[in-house]
Design a protein around this motif. Sequence first.
Motif, mmCIF file in Angstrom:
data_model
loop_
_atom_site.group_PDB
_atom_site.id
_atom_site.type_symbol
_atom_site.label_atom_id
_atom_site.label_comp_id
_atom_site.label_asym_id
_atom_site.label_seq_id
_atom_site.Cartn_x
_atom_site.Cartn_y
_atom_site.Cartn_z
ATOM 1 N N LEU A 1 -44.946 26.738 65.882
ATOM 2 C CA LEU A 1 -45.301 26.300 64.695
ATOM 3 C C LEU A 1 -46.193 27.875 64.159
ATOM 4 N N VAL A 2 -45.560 28.447 63.191
ATOM 5 C CA VAL A 2 -46.236 29.099 61.815
ATOM 6 C C VAL A 2 -46.993 28.449 60.387
ATOM 7 N N LEU A 3 -48.163 28.555 60.272
ATOM 8 C CA LEU A 3 -49.259 27.895 59.136
ATOM 9 C C LEU A 3 -48.670 28.207 57.850
ATOM 10 N N VAL A 4 -48.663 27.412 57.364
ATOM 11 C CA VAL A 4 -47.963 28.363 56.013
ATOM 12 C C VAL A 4 -48.991 28.146 54.750
ATOM 13 N N VAL A 5 -50.089 28.954 55.017
ATOM 14 C CA VAL A 5 -51.506 28.441 53.573
ATOM 15 C C VAL A 5 -50.591 28.900 51.745
ATOM 16 N N THR A 6 -50.051 27.836 51.651
ATOM 17 C CA THR A 6 -49.458 27.801 50.087
ATOM 18 C C THR A 6 -50.459 28.057 48.889
ATOM 19 N N LYS A 7 -49.547 28.015 48.006
ATOM 20 C CA LYS A 7 -50.601 28.200 46.696
ATOM 21 C C LYS A 7 -51.973 28.692 46.539
ATOM 22 N N ILE A 8 -52.144 29.981 47.245
ATOM 23 C CA ILE A 8 -52.595 30.762 47.647
ATOM 24 C C ILE A 8 -53.489 31.654 46.091
ATOM 25 N N ALA B 1 -48.551 30.176 66.283
ATOM 26 C CA ALA B 1 -47.883 31.500 66.926
ATOM 27 C C ALA B 1 -48.090 32.470 65.226
ATOM 28 N N ALA B 2 -49.057 32.257 64.097
ATOM 29 C CA ALA B 2 -48.978 33.443 63.382
ATOM 30 C C ALA B 2 -49.633 32.415 61.812
ATOM 31 N N VAL B 3 -50.204 33.111 61.091
ATOM 32 C CA VAL B 3 -50.626 32.547 60.090
ATOM 33 C C VAL B 3 -50.503 33.099 58.930
ATOM 34 N N VAL B 4 -50.220 32.708 57.854
ATOM 35 C CA VAL B 4 -49.233 33.336 56.704
ATOM 36 C C VAL B 4 -49.638 33.322 55.298
ATOM 37 N N PRO B 5 -50.257 33.561 54.399
ATOM 38 C CA PRO B 5 -51.199 32.762 53.021
ATOM 39 C C PRO B 5 -49.374 33.675 52.449
ATOM 40 N N VAL B 6 -49.080 32.868 51.268
ATOM 41 C CA VAL B 6 -47.898 32.960 49.921
ATOM 42 C C VAL B 6 -48.177 31.901 48.930
ATOM 43 N N SER B 7 -48.359 32.668 48.457
ATOM 44 C CA SER B 7 -48.136 31.840 46.977
ATOM 45 C C SER B 7 -46.333 31.892 46.194
ATOM 46 N N ALA B 8 -45.917 30.625 46.721
ATOM 47 C CA ALA B 8 -44.105 30.832 46.621
ATOM 48 C C ALA B 8 -43.875 30.937 45.215
ATOM 49 N N ARG B 9 -44.837 30.613 43.688
ATOM 50 C CA ARG B 9 -45.019 30.599 42.216
ATOM 51 C C ARG B 9 -45.103 31.996 41.630
ATOM 52 N N ARG B 10 -45.932 32.923 42.390
ATOM 53 C CA ARG B 10 -45.811 34.276 42.669
ATOM 54 C C ARG B 10 -45.141 35.116 43.119
ATOM 55 N N GLU B 11 -43.843 34.841 44.172
ATOM 56 C CA GLU B 11 -43.662 35.180 45.478
ATOM 57 C C GLU B 11 -44.561 36.430 45.780
ATOM 58 N N ASP B 12 -45.514 35.795 46.333
ATOM 59 C CA ASP B 12 -46.801 36.889 46.830
ATOM 60 C C ASP B 12 -45.996 36.844 48.309
ATOM 61 N N ASN B 13 -46.308 37.405 48.917
ATOM 62 C CA ASN B 13 -46.449 37.830 50.214
ATOM 63 C C ASN B 13 -45.315 37.131 51.104
#
Length: 299
Positions: free
Chosen positions: A117-124, A147-159
């Motif tokens: 499992l990859v934890l995707v932290v959204t709306k950063i 397995a990994a932790v990845v912070p993202v902002s889909a709205r801003r296409e960040d990371n």
Amino acid sequence: MSAFRSGFVAVTGRPNVGKSTLVNRLVGEKVSIVTPRPNTTRHAITGILERPGCQVILVDTPGLDMRARKLLNKAMNRTISGALGGADLGLLLVPATGWTAADDATLAQAQDSGLPLVLVVTKIDLVQPRERLLPLLRQYSTRADFAAVVPVSARREDNLEALVEVMARLLPEGPALYPSGSRTDRSPAFRVGEVIREKLMLALREELPYGVAVEIQVFEDKPGVGLVDATLWVERDSQKGIVVGRGGETIKAIGSSARRELEALFGKKFHLELKVRVKRNWADSERALQQFGYEGQSP
């Protein structure tokens, strides 16, 4: 030269964490409808992401319904389990705005699959000041052996590219599973129905009864034009009036909005015929769920 990697990635998370938005951004095309309302996604929607050396098949899933009183909700929950069961990797999406009991339930379901499992932290982008993000990520990462932790902002296409790299690294070696250039394995008729349902939900918002389904009766994909005859099913007579609107204004507006998006999506003219019919308590009917194409019904 490194080996090519490919596989299925189940995208899970509680309602309204941004699963469909993330899938659309990664694929680069709208393959999954998006509205502010929870449980917009009712099916497993496939989006195909290509990068040099990898093909990632993202499977967007409904949000887990912890109450699941009706057969529709139970079917949606089984759709999540089915997606996890057929995947090589799981993404657990949790918003940076806070971890809830619903996130615990979704994590438990994902862990039961045995997938990495990859934890995707959204709306950063909503975390202010930004210095709060790092301790929040450390706190979230202790919830499971991710397995990994990845912070993202889909709205801003960040990371997002960092997330693609993580997925590609964790997928197995193997050939491309779909022809190059594919974006989804869903049929044009299915996508037409989903666009209509999205416009219906956006037009009515809180007025819209949850028990609404779209059934494509006729879809003719002709050169230069698409011909569509669709039925919008509701559960009660009073709901029919809400969808039709005074003088038919609401359903006309829904049709016009859907037609514009379909023409942009398919690059051709569309003619839509929409009608509203009543099928009482369809969301709790096994036969109706099968008629409307919902996956995950009782074995």
